[in-house]
Scaffold this active site. Structure first.
Site, PDB file in Angstrom:
ATOM      1  CE  LYS A  81      -0.407 -12.166  -2.669  1.00 32.21           C
ATOM      2  NZ  LYS A  81      -1.729 -11.612  -2.317  1.00 32.21           N
ATOM      3  CB  THR A  83      -5.025 -13.972 -11.294  1.00 30.33           C
ATOM      4  OG1 THR A  83      -6.167 -14.255 -10.488  1.00 30.33           O
ATOM      5  CG2 THR A  83      -5.432 -13.982 -12.752  1.00 30.33           C
ATOM      6  NE  ARG A 105      -1.002 -18.972   0.408  1.00 26.90           N
ATOM      7  CZ  ARG A 105      -1.661 -17.996   1.013  1.00 26.90           C
ATOM      8  NH1 ARG A 105      -1.879 -18.051   2.313  1.00 26.90           N
ATOM      9  NH2 ARG A 105      -2.098 -16.947   0.336  1.00 26.90           N
ATOM     10  CE  LYS A 116      -8.511 -12.954  -2.013  1.00 29.26           C
ATOM     11  NZ  LYS A 116      -7.171 -12.983  -1.434  1.00 29.26           N
ATOM     12  CB  ALA A 341      -1.059 -14.838   4.704  1.00 29.80           C
ATOM     13  CG  PHE A 372      -2.333 -11.522   3.400  1.00 31.25           C
ATOM     14  CD1 PHE A 372      -3.472 -11.730   2.642  1.00 31.25           C
ATOM     15  CD2 PHE A 372      -2.390 -11.845   4.740  1.00 31.25           C
ATOM     16  CE1 PHE A 372      -4.631 -12.243   3.191  1.00 31.25           C
ATOM     17  CE2 PHE A 372      -3.556 -12.355   5.313  1.00 31.25           C
ATOM     18  CZ  PHE A 372      -4.672 -12.551   4.537  1.00 31.25           C
ATOM     19  CG  PHE A 460      -8.793  -4.584 -12.589  1.00 34.86           C
ATOM     20  CD1 PHE A 460      -9.849  -5.310 -12.069  1.00 34.86           C
ATOM     21  CD2 PHE A 460      -7.522  -4.786 -12.047  1.00 34.86           C
ATOM     22  CE1 PHE A 460      -9.658  -6.216 -11.028  1.00 34.86           C
ATOM     23  CE2 PHE A 460      -7.325  -5.684 -11.016  1.00 34.86           C
ATOM     24  CZ  PHE A 460      -8.395  -6.408 -10.500  1.00 34.86           C
ATOM     25  CD1 TRP A 489      -9.312 -12.886 -14.300  1.00 35.43           C
ATOM     26  CD2 TRP A 489     -10.122 -11.445 -15.803  1.00 35.43           C
ATOM     27  NE1 TRP A 489     -10.683 -12.929 -14.221  1.00 35.43           N
ATOM     28  CE2 TRP A 489     -11.206 -12.060 -15.129  1.00 35.43           C
ATOM     29  CE3 TRP A 489     -10.394 -10.490 -16.798  1.00 35.43           C
ATOM     30  CZ2 TRP A 489     -12.534 -11.744 -15.418  1.00 35.43           C
ATOM     31  CZ3 TRP A 489     -11.718 -10.179 -17.080  1.00 35.43           C
ATOM     32  CH2 TRP A 489     -12.772 -10.806 -16.395  1.00 35.43           C
TER      33      TRP A 489
END
Length: 638
Positions: A81, A83, A105, A116, A341, A372, A460, A489
């Site tokens: 999200k 990215t 954020r 992560k 979140a 999230f 991806f 990306w």
């Protein structure tokens, strides 16, 4: 106008290598500010690449395009999200020539050194310099930590002193130089004592003034730190040699100790207050309303009662200003607040969004992110953040991945640090089709708020064209305006051009006046909870444990029943069971307790097992992080 253009490499280097490769292309933050129309008096540089933006930039928002980026229920790896938020913003400005500001954020350092990683985006769609973004930034999270723990110290200290002193002794020590302080005058008014001369209070008034009479069993305020440390979830405080007291009538000394715990800083109510405040005055007011405990007679005890609210505002006065940075393609980014979140909003701040909308003008775009899955971040964005700000969104961009859809379609479990199963690395249209039930519910949920939806399929390398076409077709059938594949990306803004064009088209026909809330805040607490659970989660109903029943009754009795609801549950499922994938229906939600964030302006029911401070894995991310002592550069961050 600059002719510089991002030139992505193939294969894409690590995030920190991408960020570092752009160090000669990054503009001075003063240039970013000036391009936005900020006067020198409206921003305060914080080194060459960051600046604090003054709240004086906020003006009545024009009819700018207000876009929230959300997603389906994610895998533990995240679905991009942040990215996508950055890639979309880059494409709107760099590819389409639109004026745009992204709002995201500030990431917690806990996950940065844990599993992560940070939240700067990734690849060629990230905030730069990424190491500055992901670490201390401009100190806002540290300010929240200091403020939160000052409340804890004030709370413990007040109970300690009240337990061993008479009213007269307390009063003589609380009054300084024969005068009440401003915060003490505020407490007198709350008590209905219309006096400002300490010499004029009666004995009964003195007793009311000095005795908060805190019931330790009702304390809801934990200490915080910005680190994942599971061993602080439960601690005992007050075990020091000098933390013993004699009762007011004498007798043996007893230990003044109690069981409590730590939360991660982004779970602090002060972070939530920062996210929803609209001005310094509003911040001061909200900080003063935070309820930390109840008295033995069930009176709410606030930070104003503790006398600490003014000091909190001083600690937070710089943190209320968003931090201006830039993306890999020089698009402006406002970084502000970072509420957890699960138990909080999971959105960037109201102030950042208002500043962005003020700066981009009537034909510009503010792209803001909700954390999230859409069942958590988007629902709270609509029902709490927009209710607080008065802003109406034009569009929701729902981020999906083939990987997550396969998981929701019955694919094997996805775990951080483990190789993906073969189903995720090869074509499997059937799993994608089954998993679309999750994305379809999110699309339909957004439409319940009167908001249009565009689906962004975050690409991806292992994705198959037929799988992507299935997502596009079924998303349109579910009511999305469009569904497009985005390769931001790997390619930056150019890779998100189709997404940006779909967003511009959808915004051109959107009608923000159609936006509506899911519930009326004046409804009973239980009814609001049940509306969210049934309408958003697909639940059959809600069950309440005895503790939750008692808390709801207490909140309604004390006038907190008209606050919005901020559900605390797992992000991995529509249900409270993280293993239940897809779009489960007719499940039941059990609310085990309901906590209050009166200053931030919501109640949060806790459903399921929610951790407020994560732990570290066997091999945390910090193993790879170091500094090159020759150059001073950070290495191994991601």
């Amino acid at each position: 106008m600059s002719t510089w253009k991002l030139t992505p490499q193939n294969p894409v280097p690590s995030d920190i290598e991408v960020s570092r490769s752009l160090k000669d292309s990054i503009l001075p933050i003063s240039t970013i500010a000036e391009n936005l129309g900020l006067a020198p008096s409206q921003y305060h540089p914080w080194g060459p690449h960051k600046a604090k933006v003054s709240l004086s930039t906020i003006s009545p928002p024009p009819t700018s395009n207000y876009i929230v980026v959300t997603g389906l229920n994610p895998t533990p790896l995240g679905e991009g999200k942040s990215t996508t938020t950055i890639g979309l913003a880059q494409s709107l400005q760099a590819s389409l020539g639109k004026k745009c500001v992204a709002c995201i954020r500030q990431p917690s350092q806990g996950p940065t050194f844990g599993v992560k990683g940070g939240a700067a985006g990734g690849g060629y769609s990230q905030v730069v310099p990424m190491e500055e973004f992901n670490l201390h930034l401009t100190g806002d999270i540290h300010a929240v930590t200091a403020s939160n723990n000052l409340v804890s110290a004030a709370l413990e200290s007040r109970m300690f002193h009240e337990s061993s002193q008479t009213d007269t002794a307390l009063y003589s020590r609380l009054i300084k130089n024969g005068k009440f302080s401003n915060v003490q005058i505020s407490r007198l008014k709350k008590l209905g004592i219309d006096k400002i001369d300490p010499e004029t209070l009666s004995e009964s008034e003195i007793s009311k003034f000095v005795r908060l009479d805190i019931d330790p069993s009702t304390i809801t305020w934990n200490r915080v730190l910005d680190t994942c440390d599971r061993h602080l979830r439960g601690v005992t405080v007050g075990e020091g040699r000098k933390e013993t007291v004699k009762g007011k009538g004498g007798g043996e000394r007893v230990q003044h100790s109690r069981s409590t715990g730590f939360d991660i800083t982004v779970a602090s109510e002060i972070m939530s207050v920062l996210a929803v405040s609209s001005s310094l005055l509003d911040l001061r007011s909200r900080l003063s309303r935070m309820v930390v405990a109840f008295s033995h007679t069930n009176v709410p005890i606030t930070t104003e009662d503790l006398g600490v609210s003014g000091a909190l505002t001083v600690l937070m006065k710089d943190a209320i200003m968003p931090t201006l940075m830039q993306t890999a393609e020089r698009t402006p980014v406002l970084v502000h607040s970072g509420p957890f979140a699960n138990i909080s909003l999971g959105n960037s701040s109201v102030i950042a969004d208002k500043i962005a909308l003020s700066l981009v003008g009537s034909d510009g775009y503010c792209v803001t992110e909700a954390g999230f899955g859409a069942d958590i971040g988007m629902e709270k964005f609509f029902n709490i953040k927009c209710r607080t700000s008065g802003l109406k969104p034009n569009l929701a961009v729902v981020v999906a991945t083939v990987r997550a859809l396969k998981m929701h379609g019955g694919g094997p479990a996805v775990s951080a640090g483990k190789a993906l199963a073969e189903e995720y690395r090869s074509k499997n249209v059937e799993l994608v089709e089954k998993g679309m039930s999750n994305l379809i519910r999110h699309i339909k949920n957004a439409r319940k708020f009167g908001v249009k939806v565009v689906v962004a399929v975050n690409k991806f390398e292992t994705d198959d064209e037929e799988e992507i076409e299935v997502i596009k077709r079924m998303s349109l059938e579910a009511g999305a305006e469009d569904a497009v594949m985005s390769d931001h990306w790997a390619k930056g803004g150019d890779g998100a051009k189709d997404l940006a064009e779909a967003v511009v088209k959808a915004c051109s026909t959107s009608k923000p006046e159609n936006f509506k809330f899911l519930y009326d805040v004046e409804l009973p607490v239980k009814e609001k909870i049940e509306i969210i659970c049934k309408e958003i989660y697909g639940a059959e109903g809600v069950d309440y444990e005895e503790k939750a029943e008692e808390q709801i009754a207490e909140y309604e009795k004390n006038g907190f029943g008209n606050l919005p609801i901020c559900m605390a549950k797992t992000q991995y499922s529509f249900s409270t069971d993280p293993s239940l994938k897809g779009a489960p229906s007719n499940h039941r939600v059990t609310v085990r307790e309901v906590r209050s964030c009166v200053g931030a302006g919501f109640l949060y029911p806790i459903a399921g097992d929610i951790m407020t401070i994560p732990g570290l894995p066997t091999r945390p991310g910090f193993y790879d992080v170091d500094v090159d002592v020759e150059t001073g550069e950070v290495v191994g961050l991601f």
